[in-house]
Design an enzyme around this catalytic site. Sequence first.
Site, PDB file in Angstrom:
ATOM      1  N   ASP A 191      -5.115  83.538  23.315  1.00 40.05           N
ATOM      2  CA  ASP A 191      -5.223  82.179  22.771  1.00 40.05           C
ATOM      3  C   ASP A 191      -3.873  81.580  22.422  1.00 40.05           C
ATOM      4  O   ASP A 191      -3.516  80.489  22.879  1.00 40.05           O
ATOM      5  CB  ASP A 191      -6.095  82.165  21.507  1.00 40.05           C
ATOM      6  CG  ASP A 191      -7.568  82.254  21.816  1.00 40.05           C
ATOM      7  OD1 ASP A 191      -7.956  83.055  22.700  1.00 40.05           O
ATOM      8  OD2 ASP A 191      -8.344  81.533  21.165  1.00 40.05           O
ATOM      9  N   ARG A 226      -3.911  85.082   3.851  1.00 42.57           N
ATOM     10  CA  ARG A 226      -3.572  83.752   4.351  1.00 42.57           C
ATOM     11  C   ARG A 226      -2.494  83.029   3.554  1.00 42.57           C
ATOM     12  O   ARG A 226      -1.576  82.451   4.152  1.00 42.57           O
ATOM     13  CB  ARG A 226      -4.846  82.881   4.451  1.00 42.57           C
ATOM     14  CG  ARG A 226      -5.850  83.371   5.480  1.00 42.57           C
ATOM     15  CD  ARG A 226      -5.210  83.769   6.771  1.00 42.57           C
ATOM     16  NE  ARG A 226      -6.104  84.254   7.805  1.00 42.57           N
ATOM     17  CZ  ARG A 226      -5.806  85.304   8.568  1.00 42.57           C
ATOM     18  NH1 ARG A 226      -4.676  85.987   8.414  1.00 42.57           N
ATOM     19  NH2 ARG A 226      -6.640  85.677   9.518  1.00 42.57           N
ATOM     20  N   ASP A 250     -10.234  80.111   8.364  1.00 42.79           N
ATOM     21  CA  ASP A 250      -8.781  80.299   8.373  1.00 42.79           C
ATOM     22  C   ASP A 250      -8.017  79.011   8.581  1.00 42.79           C
ATOM     23  O   ASP A 250      -6.977  78.782   7.965  1.00 42.79           O
ATOM     24  CB  ASP A 250      -8.405  81.327   9.443  1.00 42.79           C
ATOM     25  CG  ASP A 250      -8.655  82.733   8.927  1.00 42.79           C
ATOM     26  OD1 ASP A 250      -8.755  82.910   7.703  1.00 42.79           O
ATOM     27  OD2 ASP A 250      -8.751  83.649   9.757  1.00 42.79           O
ATOM     28  N   SER A 293     -14.496  90.062  17.361  1.00 43.81           N
ATOM     29  CA  SER A 293     -13.078  89.817  17.112  1.00 43.81           C
ATOM     30  C   SER A 293     -12.660  90.515  15.830  1.00 43.81           C
ATOM     31  O   SER A 293     -13.486  90.757  14.941  1.00 43.81           O
ATOM     32  CB  SER A 293     -12.797  88.317  17.046  1.00 43.81           C
ATOM     33  OG  SER A 293     -13.396  87.773  15.903  1.00 43.81           O
TER      34      SER A 293
END
Lengths: 415, 415, 415, 415
Positions: free
Chosen positions: A15, A94, A123, A179
């Site tokens: 990606d 994050r 996210d 994932s």
Amino acid sequence: MSKGRVCLAYSGGLDTSCILRWLLEEGYEVVCFLADVGQEEDWAAVEKKALSIGAKKMIIEDLQREFVEELCFPAIQCNAIYEGRYLLGTSLARPVIARAQMRVAQREGCDFVSHGCTGKGNDQVRFELAFYTIQPSIKIIAPWRDPKFFQRFAGRNDLLDYAAHANIPVTSTKAKPWSMDANLAHCSYEAGILENPDQTPPDDMWTMTQDPLSAPDKPVDVTIHFEKGLPVKLVTPEGKLTDSVALFKELNKIGYVHGIGRVDIVENRFIGLKSRGCYDSPAMTILRLAHLDLEGLVLDTQVRSLRDQFVTHNWSIYLYNGMYFSPEREFVENALLFSQRRVNGEVRLRCYKGAAYVLGRSSATEKLYSAEEASMDSLDNFSPEDTTGFIGIQSIRLKKYGLQKVEEGENLSRA
Amino acid sequence: MSKGRVCLAYSGGLDTSCILRWLLEEGYEVVCFLADVGQEEDWAAVEKKALSIGAKKMIIEDLQREFVEELCFPAIQCNAIYEGRYLLGTSLARPVIARAQMRVAQREGCDFVSHGCTGKGNDQVRFELAFYTIQPSIKIIAPWRDPKFFQRFAGRNDLLDYAAHANIPVTSTKAKPWSMDANLAHCSYEAGILENPDQTPPDDMWTMTQDPLSAPDKPVDVTIHFEKGLPVKLVTPEGKLTDSVALFKELNKIGYVHGIGRVDIVENRFIGLKSRGCYDSPAMTILRLAHLDLEGLVLDTQVRSLRDQFVTHNWSIYLYNGMYFSPEREFVENALLFSQRRVNGEVRLRCYKGAAYVLGRSSATEKLYSAEEASMDSLDNFSPEDTTGFIGIQSIRLKKYGLQKVEEGENLSRA
Amino acid sequence: MSKGRVCLAYSGGLDTSCILRWLLEEGYEVVCFLADVGQEEDWAAVEKKALSIGAKKMIIEDLQREFVEELCFPAIQCNAIYEGRYLLGTSLARPVIARAQMRVAQREGCDFVSHGCTGKGNDQVRFELAFYTIQPSIKIIAPWRDPKFFQRFAGRNDLLDYAAHANIPVTSTKAKPWSMDANLAHCSYEAGILENPDQTPPDDMWTMTQDPLSAPDKPVDVTIHFEKGLPVKLVTPEGKLTDSVALFKELNKIGYVHGIGRVDIVENRFIGLKSRGCYDSPAMTILRLAHLDLEGLVLDTQVRSLRDQFVTHNWSIYLYNGMYFSPEREFVENALLFSQRRVNGEVRLRCYKGAAYVLGRSSATEKLYSAEEASMDSLDNFSPEDTTGFIGIQSIRLKKYGLQKVEEGENLSRA
Amino acid sequence: MSKGRVCLAYSGGLDTSCILRWLLEEGYEVVCFLADVGQEEDWAAVEKKALSIGAKKMIIEDLQREFVEELCFPAIQCNAIYEGRYLLGTSLARPVIARAQMRVAQREGCDFVSHGCTGKGNDQVRFELAFYTIQPSIKIIAPWRDPKFFQRFAGRNDLLDYAAHANIPVTSTKAKPWSMDANLAHCSYEAGILENPDQTPPDDMWTMTQDPLSAPDKPVDVTIHFEKGLPVKLVTPEGKLTDSVALFKELNKIGYVHGIGRVDIVENRFIGLKSRGCYDSPAMTILRLAHLDLEGLVLDTQVRSLRDQFVTHNWSIYLYNGMYFSPEREFVENALLFSQRRVNGEVRLRCYKGAAYVLGRSSATEKLYSAEEASMDSLDNFSPEDTTGFIGIQSIRLKKYGLQKVEEGENLSRA
């Protein structure tokens, strides 16, 4: 002429490799950034790939210490947990990553930051709210929300075609049917086959914990020392560790071996969708239990209740929703730290086949617990008659309620 | 002439046997009461002993069903937990016992109720607040808070002497160095050697759970079905159970075998003392996990957050503090039931060596979760651009905060 | 031989004069203490009376500054209010008085402290919890809870007889048919004829506020400046005041003239009884309104919501219940102060016949409010499309709820 | 061919007249809708204008009763207030209007709903979230957020030009330098000159309240009766009213005359902007005070505290933010209704120059208050010694805290 300089969160995967290439095509200069928050990675290969695709630079920063000390440890002080189950591993990473990316963007003179997050997830919100708060003037490119991008790349095959065409090397290993995202605090597993919430995760999915069924038959006992609610020493059969990162990693190792810290949940994303996630968080699970236990020994009951109801509940939600850089998180964290001034002591734990157990706890400095006073056998400094008064006064209001029930024809003694 | 009639909570043990005898000496008539909440007991022996000491009657009532259905199951609906650890086994039994004792007292025309609780504990408060609320005019005799009694019986030896003198038979078995209290929900262990909070409980202390280290190497998988948050069916490899008590007992059995549900904590008693308690609660532990998990699938996120912060937190404290019969418990329980209207579905679990694990969950009727919608790969009915707007609006306030920080000279991008 | 030395809270009234005399008779030495928290008093007469009855000393301390700065001002920062109505005037004074009394007791070497509070009220709890926390070893003599005292003095006549017999001078003025307690924050009126909650207080009862019906026809406008949530300057038509006590007293004067700050309520005492109280609190009422208003301009909405729900609500209850000296009050007050760091600005108010009104507010330093941004007419830095996304994302969850309602056969569009 | 049928919220003003015309130009059929929530309006003129511009139909519905009974009265039961000041007049009307508009849209077979709300305000959110929840499939046209529209009509002059060109009659009266919105609950004033938060509103701005300075010198006394927290009777010097709408309007009239219910605040909009608003809410202000007062007499203290902290706080925020049709509002409203079962009684009030005052309250049915028990002079059914025990037990924990402070070198007796 360049449209400007972008700092792209680049992982080396399909990606973000395509996004990197696409940004270049669109006329941007791109500086790539990758945070080391403890995940396994072939850092040199990522750098090589980024540069080969056309990045101006590939900047990799080791954020492990700030991640552990500034996010994971406050989460432990807070007994943080989202919806009663999730230890927030991704949410904790994050803010640290976003902050470092903004530092790089500022240092490298970028006008834009970009990332490869999808449009339905948490996210993107966590990163972008952090970006905007840290630098309100920053501009964000979110390709997966830009029709120009997402309409062109409607599925994985489009990305593969694009990569092939652009000579972007694609790892040949077959993609897993879910994932993953790993850092020191946990590894997360979602999407793919996990979207069926009744699908039991396959045994080989978990990466940070061994299967409890395969864990050793012999438990291991450890002791964790806390000062002001922070882990300051870990004692294992193999020795002592006082460095925050070393201690944290050692607990991850012990938790891995004994299979501690797996959760499998359906959770509520900030944007209002329910999603299924699996997480294994060995060190966080062990530390949280130890801290929770120690607070029983040393924290005042009313402060604890307030902290649980307001600070723990809200801090966890704020982190989950990407509100780390916010007035409300700062407000509750100030209260949290105040509550931890006397959370000093040590907890002895046993790790065994999937779970940790408290064996005992003590504190050299804190005295709210007194075996003497708690003892039913001792009446020193205690007048049992006082309890009669205590109950008498408490009952004044309750008797009124009882009489009201009688009046309403409700018999409280009936089952 | 009699001073009146007393309904005494009588267990057959040394304390309440002496209290029975003492009440008679003091000039009361005594009707003894014992509740069957699932503990092991030689009921006939207790009755014989009470009558031999001089009780007018010995009344034993089976309260197992009302205990499970009216207290344990609401606790499950509530995910009730005290101070993040304790599943409230004793606290849940008290209201049911107190209510039945009042029924007996009323039926038998008693002016007084009495019990053998000590003056520092929670149980005296739980019993007496319940008594007063159910019948505000009731009079209570609490010998362990009456100087006439507690000054005469200053230690166990005084009781033994008194028993010997009064021909009260005393069980010859050596007393354990801790005290225990069992019911269907759990067994509690406290006092004695456990008063040292760093003393690991001996292996042979636990009675409702096998040692995880000795538990079978083979896990067992079960499925629990819920309707309106209530367990309505248990499926095990051996069959199905739908009766509430049968289902609960079967889970206790499975939990016993696999060693599930031990906790060891320092907790805060209502009267302000810290005390150490150990509890094993097999069925409650398994049911709570299953219910918590199902709520992830079927409960709205905002309702869940409110329920957690307001109902779960407070309901647990009310039960712990003996406030079951109170306006506030009734108030939050009404909210609880409202929240559970759609908590329908089933959860598959694995029980193995000390812990239970969720394997999957599903609901035939509830649709808040949609794999399709949650999927990152699908954009049906979803505009990624919306998230841009969502983040944009959320950032308005946060950017102000960011600017304020800049003004204050604080650099949010710094670690 | 003396039984020990007592520090008695002595007001010069009938009750505490009799208590003083009784303590002496019982064999104690007595040091009398009276706090000046701004009430009207003939201080010399009180001293003379105490000494004439037999007190060793009469110590009077001016606590006005610490009362205003340490209690009243934090209450303003907190917008403190009990049960939505009561500004806590009495509750705020108690900690300051109790603390000063303990200082005197310690300085004078007293083993005991004593007071004339009755056994059903809040004040006994407030004083004694403060005494015990400040000095856990202190012993307390509460005559109105000591059967030896309260059985001897069953009514006012017994006290009058005792006073007559002991040559204690009794003020000849006829007692009012209610009891009063005044300090800088308010005057309270309760008991007597006020025990009928439907009895309108007589016009001549109120002492710190003129009747709004008699207040001037001309309003007065004032400006109050705040720094960190604290009042730092008052501007009136007559001049400026910056001293905390002077400013507070001036607002009491203005509030008196314009009849501002009367409340008449039925409240819930800590011990579980409902009671009727009337209070007039001029300065507190005006300051609270001004502070509340300023926070609208300068405080973040989420911090404000948390502060309201958690700090304001609990701080007010703690103060009411006598929990000033407690871990929980310290905990929430720390959070309060953190929330006030940027509460800077000024509020213009009008005082007129019973109420205060905000005329406007501004802040030279705070910028969360922006007329430009708030303006519906300006689209600078604002994309209206963002709100579409914001609403779209918010609606994801709500649409699910809507569909659930349809499924349940409930039509949300029906009235 | 038509693009489909739109139900437009049409007020007859310049904005929605232009929107109506523009929708027609864009190829839609338009059914206009206007809700009568008690505002002053020339209904026939509005209808005529809509039809003359080209609306298919103009539907006007009287929603006064459902507005008062389903929204205003629950707000009273809740003591609803936003940020401590705002009685939510606009927020309360929106759900009722949105619901009726959806009924019309459904009845008229509309595919779309539309409104003239601006892109920065709360109302767009309130309307659209309601639309989406009531009918998740509905499509919304929000011209002020559609670039095609808002870029064409950049200011008032563009609208005036467009109206002139399209022969849309424009009221010649000079626009006020602020915008207003009225319903039975209040009139709101914002924008224009009010955007300066230090600008005192001009005297002639307020429409639902007379200036307190011009109000009668003679107060009026009224009595309000409540059943289950709902106003059921109003007694004034002129007579009795029991109809909900009539009673509400009469209180508006009384409040108008005596100038009761003005507030002027800076508030936090849902989208994160601060904005200044002025509101006059006569009936709501009087009813809220009366209800708040009655609860003091009849509501249990713990239930009240929970209701205040969770229900009142959250219900108010939900309404403000447009979350009326939501699981969380339904959840807290269920709790609210449960709390009101015994809120029965009457409150006597005085209305005078800007404020209402409670004169007394009583309840024929509720008995939580007892003058006898509250009385300091009576010891019937009360043992003062009980309070000693109550304080003793409460002090156990506090003494620990006191000792901790000593150990930390902090002297609690110091000012």
